[in-house]
Design an enzyme around this catalytic site. Structure first.
Site, short mmCIF file in Angstrom:
data_model
loop_
_atom_site.label_atom_id
_atom_site.label_comp_id
_atom_site.label_asym_id
_atom_site.label_seq_id
_atom_site.Cartn_x
_atom_site.Cartn_y
_atom_site.Cartn_z
N ASP A 521 0.74 -0.93 -0.04
CA ASP A 521 0.13 -0.17 -0.02
C ASP A 521 0.86 1.13 -0.10
O ASP A 521 1.93 1.18 0.70
CB ASP A 521 -0.79 -0.07 1.24
CG ASP A 521 -1.76 0.92 1.30
OD1 ASP A 521 -2.74 1.24 0.48
OD2 ASP A 521 -1.70 2.03 2.44
N GLU A 551 1.68 0.09 -4.92
CA GLU A 551 0.98 1.63 -5.18
C GLU A 551 1.98 2.44 -5.16
O GLU A 551 2.86 2.92 -4.35
CB GLU A 551 0.03 2.13 -4.50
CG GLU A 551 -1.36 1.31 -4.50
CD GLU A 551 -2.27 1.90 -3.47
OE1 GLU A 551 -3.50 2.26 -4.08
OE2 GLU A 551 -1.95 1.96 -2.43
#
Length: 917
Positions: A521, A551
């Site tokens: 993340d 990400e």
């Protein structure tokens, strides 16, 4: 709210004096305090031993162990570093410093400022004299205030100093300590806690998760590493522990934190105590665990096709799962459930990985006794009613639902997914059983990990890191406040021991739970260097390559490399680590992640009507459609930098020179560095977005076709293919744009394929209320809800697309050179049919190709379209065997026609078709 107990305290038997405090800063806990088992059994998580006189900003930062930077400080006067063991310092402008036990003089220094501090700006660099340098480790255990004084000794300015640079320099060797946490062995259990600024640490052990303390043992400090350790003469495997850490906290004073372990491997209910476990012990291994191996499906990162799945979503609404296992790890062991049959079918079709949304210990849900909304009222409310969201909201803070991006203990399994969260062993065993069950279904297991922030920080009860080493683990701004650009309290993985915690945690999951891949993340908030070390270490313990994706968004206080070289899209070239691409995503579905209001309707994308099928809200041009088509092709080409594409203008350009929102559209060095997706847990599902963007009159059969066009784009794109669970069955969240705590009602999955849960109430008001007037008539419109036949079409078409992708390496090319040499787009340039994408891949001599070449086409238009291939591209093509089979899902694909003599291809409306040679 923080529940603090303030009281006068003493060390040993004597009165609390400055001399005693200074001694306590240098020596281990006294035997008298160690014998006070009440410390371990108290209800309060913190006691204030000595309150601070004042709080200070932290506008300066240590460069290393002896020098610091004070940005903006004026020249002249004297600079002094005042210290107090009790936090008694007052430094008011115009007055002399009060309450300090002494100070260290500072002198101007010419050493360079570390690049990671350049963001703070220019300022005065000051250093402690060599003769005083040896005093700093002890002084860091109390209050330190940097003061600028005039010639009369009056305060001009005062600040704390951000401590990470000093601790990283003074205790660099701690990075090599291999066994932080609790380590049970035959006849002994060792405990190690990195807490270099603590004055004293007491180890509390317990026979169970609820029993009184069985022992309270003082720990000793290793001055070289800052690690506190203790060895108890028994194997405590299966017992529990906590630490009582005495530490100075700015604004609070000297506090005693009763806290769990950042390196805890398991816990009791609601993380109240850490669990002592030998993760290699037979008692924690399900039958067959040692022999279990992940399926060998992924030979290169581009082989990955991923299904992103939430543990609770998977089974909470599946009545074919036994009631005790619904929403739990153990649901995956019921291989005849509807959900497991669904996953097994996807695996047979070619899916390689299930990626689980966070399954480490999270801070935002109770692990036992969850509240549930009134099911009868939920079912009875109208499709556009606000009742459902009101019922969900009423129990939001006490139900068991959250996505889990709220890390509490990074290396312990979450207890709410265990059938008995009170038992620290049960969650370990059941997690492993889940992994084995997924492996048995032919699926590898990936984890979504969130090392970029914690659930909470400071002295809150659910804070761990800050209560052990205050001010170290989190990234601070120019005033010393914690940065929160990620949503929450940002961690600083550029600091040695936070980076180590991340790496050690990933190694543990790899080694002890056989995790095959990780999804990071907000990975762009982490240094590339740390991610590369992590890659090497997880590979070493796995004995194979562990796939890393994440990400790579570039934003916040670290944007554009302000503090370090980021693990972001544009900074990971050559690393082999994959990042999610927003290029193809936005082109496919239109708009951006933050669309609201009328923009949700107006910003159509390539598959849902951009220019060619306007919905009445959009004002798009043919040029916009052509540009979106180019971005789509960029994604299909793996977003690799050097691929040459003829754009809609007729120019042929490297993808790196094509603009995407001010950045290079092509950014990857290899296709494995790109993750292609059109839907994930964030934002609306694609079905819901298409409710907003397709013309209202679009039939549900066509809506299913549009969704499968998006699936085809993902399946045919070079790179990693990533799908959100339920995407293949038209999953809806009743238009919810952010379902992270929207409960089971808005996050359900129907493995019976009868319902996609569109029109099950207005979504929660907090994130959607401003758009209720726009959403309500859509939810009330029964014509927008798909029939079971539509869901079945999507389900089966999706599986056919997986089979096509899995059946040939031409859809999974290994290198950028492979893409440059073998992939060609037709129907490009200014004279193209703008609603048709046509691509040809040369398979001659390519391992695993299966065909001499393939030709795939996507027609997103409402009508059939025809294009002609150039003479050099004409081959004796036939329909792909999967689409030509009698049981093929899409009958319209069989209507596609290819004329080898003329090179003319006719593609039916809203159809993806593959021809093979």
């Amino acid at each position: 709210m923080v529940n603090r107990i303030t009281r006068r305290a003493h060390f040993g038997r004597g009165a609390f004096t400055t001399a005693a405090v200074l001694a306590a800063a240098l020596t281990p806990l006294s035997s008298a305090l160690a014998a006070d088992a009440g410390i371990c059994d108290g209800d309060a998580f913190q006691a204030v031993l000595h309150p601070a006189a004042a709080a200070f900003d932290a506008r300066a930062a240590w460069i290393d162990g002896t020098a610091l930077l004070w940005p903006g400080a004026a020249q002249g006067g004297a600079f002094r570093l005042y210290y107090s063991a009790t936090g008694a310092i007052k430094a008011l402008p115009g007055n002399a410093v009060a309450g300090a036990e002494g100070f260290l003089p500072l002198a101007a220094d010419d050493r360079p400022v570390a690049p990671g501090l350049a963001w703070m700006g220019k300022g005065v660099v000051l250093a402690v004299a060599a003769v005083d340098a040896g005093r700093l480790p002890a002084l860091h255990r109390g209050q330190l205030v940097l003061v600028h004084e005039d010639a009369q000794g009056k305060v001009l300015d005062a600040t704390r100093v951000q401590v990470a640079g000093a601790l990283d320099a003074l205790y660099a060797s701690a990075e090599a300590v291999p066994d932080l946490g609790a380590t049970p062995r035959a006849g002994q259990t060792a405990f190690k806690l990195w807490a270099p600024t603590a004055r004293n640490v007491l180890l509390c052990t317990y026979d169970s998760g609820s029993a009184p303390a069985s022992a309270a043992a003082p720990m000793r400090l290793d001055a070289a590493t800052g690690v506190w350790s203790a060895e108890l003469p028994a194997n405590l495997d299966g017992k529990y522990y906590k630490y009582a850490v005495d530490v100075f906290v700015d604004g609070a004073g000297v506090v005693r934190n009763l806290v769990t372990d950042p390196y805890a491997v398991s816990l009791t209910t609601d993380s109240r105590r850490a669990y002592i476990a030998d993760l290699a012990a037979p008692r924690l291994k399900p039958a067959g665990w040692d022999a279990d191996r992940p399926p060998v499906k992924v030979k290169a990162q581009t082989d990955m096709s991923i299904y992103e799945l939430h543990v609770r979503d998977f089974s909470i609404d599946d009545t074919t799962v036994s009631a005790a296992n619904r929403g739990k790890y153990s649901a995956f062991t019921e291989k005849n459930s509807n959900g497991m049959r669904h996953l097994a079918a996807l695996s047979r079709a070619g899916l390689t990985d299930v990626h689980l949304l966070p399954v480490y210990d999270i801070g935002s849900v109770p692990e036992q006794g969850c509240a549930v909304p009134d099911a009868a009222r939920l079912r009875a409310a109208a499709p556009d009613s606000a009742t459902q969201q009101q019922l969900v909201e009423a129990v939001r803070l006490t139900d068991c639902y959250n996505w889990g991006y709220d890390p509490w203990h990074y290396s312990a399994p979450e207890g709410s997914y265990s059938t008995d969260p009170a038992d620290g062993a049960r969650r370990i065993v059941e997690f492993r059983q889940m992994v084995m069950a997924l492996h048995g279904a032919g699926l590898r297991v990936g984890m979504d990990v969130v090392y970029n922030h914690t659930y909470i920080a400071g002295q809150n009860e659910k804070s761990v890191l800050d209560r052990v080493v205050p001010g170290y683990y989190h990234r601070l701004d120019a005033k010393g406040a914690i940065e929160r650009s990620t949503c929450c309290d940002n961690t600083a993985t550029e600091h040695r021991m936070m980076g180590k915690l991340m790496i050690d945690s990933a190694v543990l999951w790899t080694q002890h739970y056989k995790i095959d891949s990780f999804r990071f993340d907000l990975m762009g908030h982490q240094p590339r260097a740390a991610m590369e070390v992590l890659q090497r270490k997880v590979n070493a313990v796995a004995g194979r390559h562990v796939n890393l994706i994440g990400e790579g968004w570039n934003f916040g206080e670290v944007a554009d490399g302000k503090r370090f070289v980021q693990a972001s899209q544009l900074s990971l070239n050559g690393s082999g680590i994959g990042t999610f691409s927003d290029r193809g995503r936005d082109a496919v579905r239109g708009g951006g992640a933050g669309d609201a209001g009328l923009d949700m309707f107006a910003r159509q994308g390539y598959i849902n009507g951009l220019f060619y099928d306007p919905n009445g809200s959009a004002q798009h041009t043919k040029e916009a459609l052509l540009k979106a088509g180019d971005l789509l092709k960029i994604g299909l080409a793996g977003t690799v930098r050097g691929y040459k594409l003829q754009t809609w203008t007729g120019e042929t350009r490297d993808l790196a020179t094509i603009d995407y929102a001010g950045q290079a559209a092509g950014y990857a060095s290899a296709p494995g560095e790109v993750v292609n997706y059109v839907e994930n847990h964030d934002n609306q599902t694609l079905y819901d977005l298409n409710v907003l963007r397709l013309p209202l009159a679009t039939s549900t059969a066509d809506r299913a076709r549009v969704q499968m066009l998006a699936a085809a784009v993902n399946a045919f794109s070079q790179g990693v293919a990533y799908f959100h669970a339920g995407f293949d069955i038209l999953r809806s969240k009743s238009l919810d744009r952010n379902s992270f705590e929207s409960g089971d009602w808005f996050n359900r999955l129907d493995w019976t394929y009868r319902d996609n849960y569109f029109g099950t109430g207005l979504p929660p008001q907090a994130d959607n209320g401003k758009d209720y007037a726009l959403l309500r008539p859509l939810l009330a419109n029964a014509a927008l809800k798909p029939a079971p036949a539509d869901i079945a079409f999507a389900r089966d078409t999706f599986r056919d697309l997986l089979k096509i992708r899995a059946g040939s390496t031409l859809f999974r090319l290994r290198t950028a050179d492979d893409i440059r040499q073998r992939l060609r787009f037709h129907n490009t340039g200014p004279d193209q049919v703008p609603t048709v994408v046509a691509a040809q891949i040369d398979g001659k001599g390519y391992p695993g190709a299966g065909f001499r070449s393939v030709l795939y086409l996507l027609n997103v238009d409402k009508v059939a379209q025809r294009i002609a291939l150039p003479a050099g591209a004409r081959r004796p093509y036939r329909l792909h065997p999967v689409q030509a089979a009698a049981n093929a899902a899409d009958p319209r694909a069989k209507e596609a026609r290819y004329d080898a003599a003329t090179g003319t291809v006719t593609v039916p409306a809203r159809t993806a078709v593959v021809f093979v040679e």
